[in-house]
Design an enzyme around this catalytic site. Sequence first.
Site, short mmCIF file in Angstrom:
data_model
loop_
_atom_site.label_atom_id
_atom_site.label_comp_id
_atom_site.label_asym_id
_atom_site.label_seq_id
_atom_site.Cartn_x
_atom_site.Cartn_y
_atom_site.Cartn_z
N SER A 45 0.80 -1.10 -0.05
CA SER A 45 0.21 -0.09 -0.34
C SER A 45 1.13 1.33 -0.36
CB SER A 45 -0.57 -0.38 1.18
OG SER A 45 -1.92 0.94 0.97
N GLU A 46 1.00 2.03 -0.65
CA GLU A 46 1.97 3.42 -0.96
C GLU A 46 1.97 4.35 -0.15
OE1 GLU A 46 -0.59 2.32 -3.33
OE2 GLU A 46 -1.34 4.67 -4.55
N ASN A 47 0.77 4.16 0.36
CA ASN A 47 1.04 5.41 1.23
C ASN A 47 1.96 4.58 3.10
OD1 ASN A 47 -1.05 3.44 2.14
ND2 ASN A 47 -1.77 4.63 3.99
N GLY A 48 2.78 3.17 2.86
CA GLY A 48 3.96 2.71 3.93
C GLY A 48 3.72 2.04 4.53
N SER A 87 8.12 4.00 0.29
CA SER A 87 7.55 3.09 -0.53
C SER A 87 7.51 3.18 -2.46
CB SER A 87 5.97 3.88 0.01
OG SER A 87 4.87 3.28 -0.43
#
Lengths: 217, 233
Positions: A45-48, A87
Amino acid sequence: MLNKEQIAQRIAHELRNGMYVNLGIGIPTLVANYVPEGMTIVLQSENGLLGMGPFPFDGEEDPDLINAGKQTITTIPGSVFFDSAMSFGMIRAGKVDLTVLGAMEVADNGDIANWKIPGKMVKGMGGAMDLVASAKNIIVAMQHCSRDGKSKLLSSCSLPITGLACVKKVVSDLGVFDIDHRGFVLLERAPGISVETIVNATEGRLHVPDQVPEMTF
Amino acid sequence: MNKVVQNAQEAIFDIQDGMTLMLGGFGLCGIPENLIEALVNKGLKNLTCISNNAGVDDFGIGLMLQGKQVKKMISSYVGENAEFERQLLSGELEVELIPQGTLATRCMAAGYGMPAVFTPAGVGTEVAHGKETRVFNGKTYLMEHAFDSDFALVKAWKGDTQGNLIFRATARNFNPLMAMAGKITIVEVEELLPAGELDPDQIHTPGIYVHRIFQGLNYEKRIEQRTVKPRQD
């Protein structure tokens, strides 16, 4: 025609054991529900977060723990958190094996448009431009035609571009397509959909092999 | 060395109209709630805000938009905010949309003392307009400059009196990057501890990047998309 769940189910056939996978918002998110039994994939998940788990039980939501769609989620054994630069660092460095995202339009050379409709929608690209610029393997989940029947598989995108010549595969409600030098290559038809229907619904270059099997689930 | 200030109001005493601010957070997750409230109360105007999102209508940066305090937003995604869209379409608000990884990396570059970075994100798109490109190993990259911001406003989970920070879960997001990138970095924390209480091996942001820190109060931590599964009996 495939419904959204069936598009997700068909895309899940592309998963392989041990893959790191980024799923976009919308239909791509549903792919997580169809990971084959016994297969392990790790969702990024690209928010981390690597190792995204299912939605929490009611009452166990954690406001500090969300996915890129801002939905409450959970971790699983082996999960790890990191900042947004790392990320996108792992995305840019090609560490993520598969990216699945939605699109408004795809062109027969692999161009994709999915972030802006001039004068109408100005939400922004989020992480989509980073993902499509660097991912090794991009599958697009989309409706083949707009509500008024216009093809969204085009010879060139009419909307502002998200990335150039990057899409490798499209799963639409009508079929499965690879993209190579021949344009869209029809691999499978949705159940009950004829080749003729797909030809008529595809504005971009379409290569139809001699045999086009109906997809199975 | 003690970087502790009493509260958000004291922490922002020298932020002025027209300045450029970075604000941490992803959606409403990990946003500096106390500092945003103080900016709203102070009524600062003509601010340029660098933040991944613009809050929702009645929370986060959305509160600053309601007060017409923001001249320009630099963000990657600005959905979920009707007032934002209204001000944008009416021309009251200027918006620069940039890829999320580019946003993160431009913060990182500032914190690492690098003037610019090269990224493939946005090549061939309108994001590339006017930007220098370079080809490395046959692939085209855009040159993106490090952000230059007056203040970074950051939310951490735990911090100590020397400004060392630990973030929690996905509330980390842009916060440590912006903490490194501000000319002056102000941090609000859920738990402020004496120096020595945090394990040096577990600290995410070294205090050298932090100028002011304070104990935040009354965290709402609003959830944007509450998504749950039913319990099975």
